[in-house]
Design a protein around this motif. Structure first.
Motif, short mmCIF file in Angstrom:
data_model
loop_
_atom_site.label_atom_id
_atom_site.label_comp_id
_atom_site.label_asym_id
_atom_site.label_seq_id
_atom_site.Cartn_x
_atom_site.Cartn_y
_atom_site.Cartn_z
N TYR A 208 65.01 -41.36 -17.63
CA TYR A 208 64.15 -40.99 -18.75
C TYR A 208 62.78 -41.67 -18.68
O TYR A 208 61.77 -41.07 -19.03
CB TYR A 208 64.83 -41.35 -20.08
CG TYR A 208 64.03 -40.94 -21.30
CD1 TYR A 208 63.92 -39.60 -21.65
CD2 TYR A 208 63.41 -41.88 -22.11
CE1 TYR A 208 63.19 -39.20 -22.77
CE2 TYR A 208 62.69 -41.50 -23.23
CZ TYR A 208 62.58 -40.16 -23.55
OH TYR A 208 61.86 -39.79 -24.65
N CYS A 209 62.76 -42.92 -18.23
CA CYS A 209 61.51 -43.69 -18.26
C CYS A 209 60.95 -44.00 -16.88
O CYS A 209 59.89 -43.52 -16.50
CB CYS A 209 61.71 -45.00 -19.02
SG CYS A 209 62.14 -44.80 -20.73
N ALA A 210 61.68 -44.81 -16.12
CA ALA A 210 61.11 -45.43 -14.93
C ALA A 210 60.58 -44.43 -13.90
O ALA A 210 59.42 -44.48 -13.51
CB ALA A 210 62.15 -46.36 -14.30
N ILE A 211 61.44 -43.51 -13.47
CA ILE A 211 61.03 -42.61 -12.39
C ILE A 211 59.93 -41.64 -12.83
O ILE A 211 58.86 -41.60 -12.22
CB ILE A 211 62.26 -41.86 -11.82
CG1 ILE A 211 63.21 -42.84 -11.14
CG2 ILE A 211 61.81 -40.78 -10.84
CD1 ILE A 211 64.46 -42.19 -10.59
N PRO A 212 60.15 -40.82 -13.89
CA PRO A 212 59.09 -39.87 -14.25
C PRO A 212 57.81 -40.54 -14.71
O PRO A 212 56.71 -40.11 -14.35
CB PRO A 212 59.72 -39.03 -15.36
CG PRO A 212 60.84 -39.85 -15.90
CD PRO A 212 61.34 -40.66 -14.75
N ALA A 213 57.91 -41.60 -15.52
CA ALA A 213 56.70 -42.26 -16.02
C ALA A 213 55.90 -42.90 -14.89
O ALA A 213 54.66 -42.79 -14.85
CB ALA A 213 57.08 -43.31 -17.06
N SER A 214 56.58 -43.55 -13.96
CA SER A 214 55.89 -44.19 -12.83
C SER A 214 55.20 -43.16 -11.96
O SER A 214 54.02 -43.33 -11.57
CB SER A 214 56.88 -45.00 -11.99
OG SER A 214 57.47 -46.03 -12.75
N LEU A 216 54.26 -40.08 -12.78
CA LEU A 216 53.15 -39.47 -13.52
C LEU A 216 51.94 -40.38 -13.56
O LEU A 216 50.80 -39.92 -13.37
CB LEU A 216 53.60 -39.13 -14.95
CG LEU A 216 54.44 -37.88 -15.12
CD1 LEU A 216 54.91 -37.75 -16.56
CD2 LEU A 216 53.67 -36.64 -14.72
N PHE A 217 52.16 -41.65 -13.81
CA PHE A 217 51.04 -42.60 -13.88
C PHE A 217 50.31 -42.67 -12.54
O PHE A 217 49.08 -42.59 -12.49
CB PHE A 217 51.55 -43.98 -14.28
CG PHE A 217 50.47 -45.00 -14.48
CD1 PHE A 217 49.70 -45.00 -15.63
CD2 PHE A 217 50.22 -45.94 -13.50
CE1 PHE A 217 48.69 -45.93 -15.80
CE2 PHE A 217 49.21 -46.88 -13.66
CZ PHE A 217 48.44 -46.88 -14.82
N ILE A 218 51.07 -42.80 -11.45
CA ILE A 218 50.46 -42.90 -10.12
C ILE A 218 49.72 -41.61 -9.77
O ILE A 218 48.56 -41.63 -9.32
CB ILE A 218 51.53 -43.22 -9.07
CG1 ILE A 218 52.12 -44.61 -9.30
CG2 ILE A 218 50.95 -43.12 -7.65
CD1 ILE A 218 53.33 -44.92 -8.46
N PHE A 219 50.37 -40.46 -9.97
CA PHE A 219 49.74 -39.18 -9.63
C PHE A 219 48.46 -38.96 -10.43
O PHE A 219 47.45 -38.49 -9.89
CB PHE A 219 50.72 -38.03 -9.89
CG PHE A 219 51.89 -37.97 -8.95
CD1 PHE A 219 51.91 -38.72 -7.78
CD2 PHE A 219 52.99 -37.17 -9.23
CE1 PHE A 219 52.98 -38.68 -6.91
CE2 PHE A 219 54.07 -37.11 -8.37
CZ PHE A 219 54.07 -37.87 -7.21
N ASN A 220 48.49 -39.28 -11.71
CA ASN A 220 47.31 -39.05 -12.55
C ASN A 220 46.15 -39.96 -12.17
O ASN A 220 44.98 -39.55 -12.24
CB ASN A 220 47.67 -39.25 -14.03
CG ASN A 220 48.43 -38.08 -14.60
OD1 ASN A 220 48.12 -36.94 -14.30
ND2 ASN A 220 49.43 -38.34 -15.41
#
Length: 355
Positions: A208-214, A216-220
């Motif tokens: 829910y948090c670590a993989i998608p949020a990380s 997304l942050f890096i890609f953006n």
């Protein structure tokens, strides 16, 4: 930590915390507040999201799905409709309105929990895929042209993400079970406390948090850097630029909503839950309130993307209004009257100018 995986089925009466409130007035007050949230606010947000995401789907179809990014936006909007319905209407709202929903069978408890997790996580990973698509577009524009008009590519990757997340969260069919009194759906007695903690971190923390949020942050960040480098060569009024801008707004909104959702959840589970049952009623009340607070941003996370589309893109606003003019009789009628008025004014102005 008995309720480590029972975070969305907090009972309206506070007896589920293990302590009875000191007075019936307190029970009535807190039950009323939780009833408003569970039976009204969260389902209302979900219903708004259902309508807004439906408008988003209609607008995207009106614009025409002619690129992979547009296909990802369409899939994301459809996923938000499904996730919002399961999370806010089926899991929270209907469960509150129909108090014996879970007592239909133990299987209904397991399946609803599985769908609750899998649909939410799947939409997040589709957003990650959408972001990666935009990353390729701004970083390797020439190579991206080979993928841009290949609509099979977003369909296949999104379908794979949904299938994978349904498999990865299928542990809910084993971990969750009805409580002894049949009033809530939580961690099965067959699962050890350590097993519950491990599974909670695997699902909530990792998926829910670590993989998608990380990601997304890096890609953006990479997208923003590339956009700054290519600022002179980018058509800021074009559709591709508008899609990238919308994506950045939606992605950062997701990160904010996720943080607002997970912070009260972790405070409740890892700071307050060990103190439950110590005759401190404020702890019980705060624990229940934080779990309710966790549901609101989680529901908003899949409900308001259409608002971000409208606010973030002039092209999307224009297409939305164009769709309304085409299909809404009221607006079409107003436009016709306005055009006739303009034509009359022009006709009367012409002879005056000739004189």
């Amino acid at each position: 930590m008995e309720k480590i995986l029972n975070v969305s089925d907090d009972e309206v009466d506070l007896s589920s915390t293990g302590e009875s409130p000191s007075s019936s007035d307190e029970v009535e007050l807190w039950s009323g507040l939780f009833g408003v949230v569970n039976g009204g606010v969260i389902p209302l947000i979900g219903l708004c999201g259902f309508v807004l995401n439906g408008l988003g789907v209609a607008t995207l179809l009106h614009m025409g799905i002619n690129s992979s990014s547009m296909a990802y936006m369409l899939i994301l909007s459809i996923g938000d409709i499904i996730s919002g319905f399961v999370d806010s209407i089926l899991t929270v709202g209907v469960k509150y309105w129909i108090r014996d929903l879970y007592t239909i069978s133990e299987l209904s408890c397991k399946i609803l929990k599985w769908l609750n997790y899998s649909t939410t996580f799947s939409t997040q990973f589709v957003l990650v895929l959408f972001t990666f698509d935009r990353l390729l577009a701004v970083t390797y524009p020439l190579k991206y042209r080979l993928l841009k008009h290949n609509l099979k590519y977003p369909i296949m990757t999104s379908a794979s993400a949904w299938l994978l997340l349904h498999i990865l969260t299928s542990g809910n069919l084993y971990v969750f079970d009805l409580s002894v009194d049949g009033r809530s759906c939580g961690q099965s007695d067959d699962i050890s406390q350590l097993g519950g903690v491990i599974y909670f971190h695997y699902t909530a923390t990792l998926l829910y948090c670590a993989i998608p949020a990380s990601l997304l942050f890096i890609f953006n960040i990479v997208i923003l850097v590339q956009m700054k480098k290519n600022a002179k060569n980018v058509n800021k009024e074009g559709r591709e630029s508008a899609i990238t801008k919308i994506l950045l707004i939606v992605s950062f909104a997701y990160l904010i909503f996720t943080a607002l959702s997970i912070i009260p959840l972790y405070i409740a589970l890892f700071y307050l839950e060990p103190k439950l049952g110590n005759n401190e009623e404020w702890v019980d009340h705060l624990y229940s309130a934080l779990l309710q607070l966790n549901e609101l941003p989680a529901t908003a996370n899949v409900s308001f993307n259409f608002v971000f589309y409208i606010l973030g893109s002039r092209i999307f606003r224009k297409e939305f209004l164009s769709m309304l003019r085409q299909y809404c009789c009221c607006i079409r009628g107003q436009e016709t009257v306005k055009n006739k008025t303009c034509n009359i004014d022009s006709a009367t102005a012409a002879p005056t100018q000739q004189k």
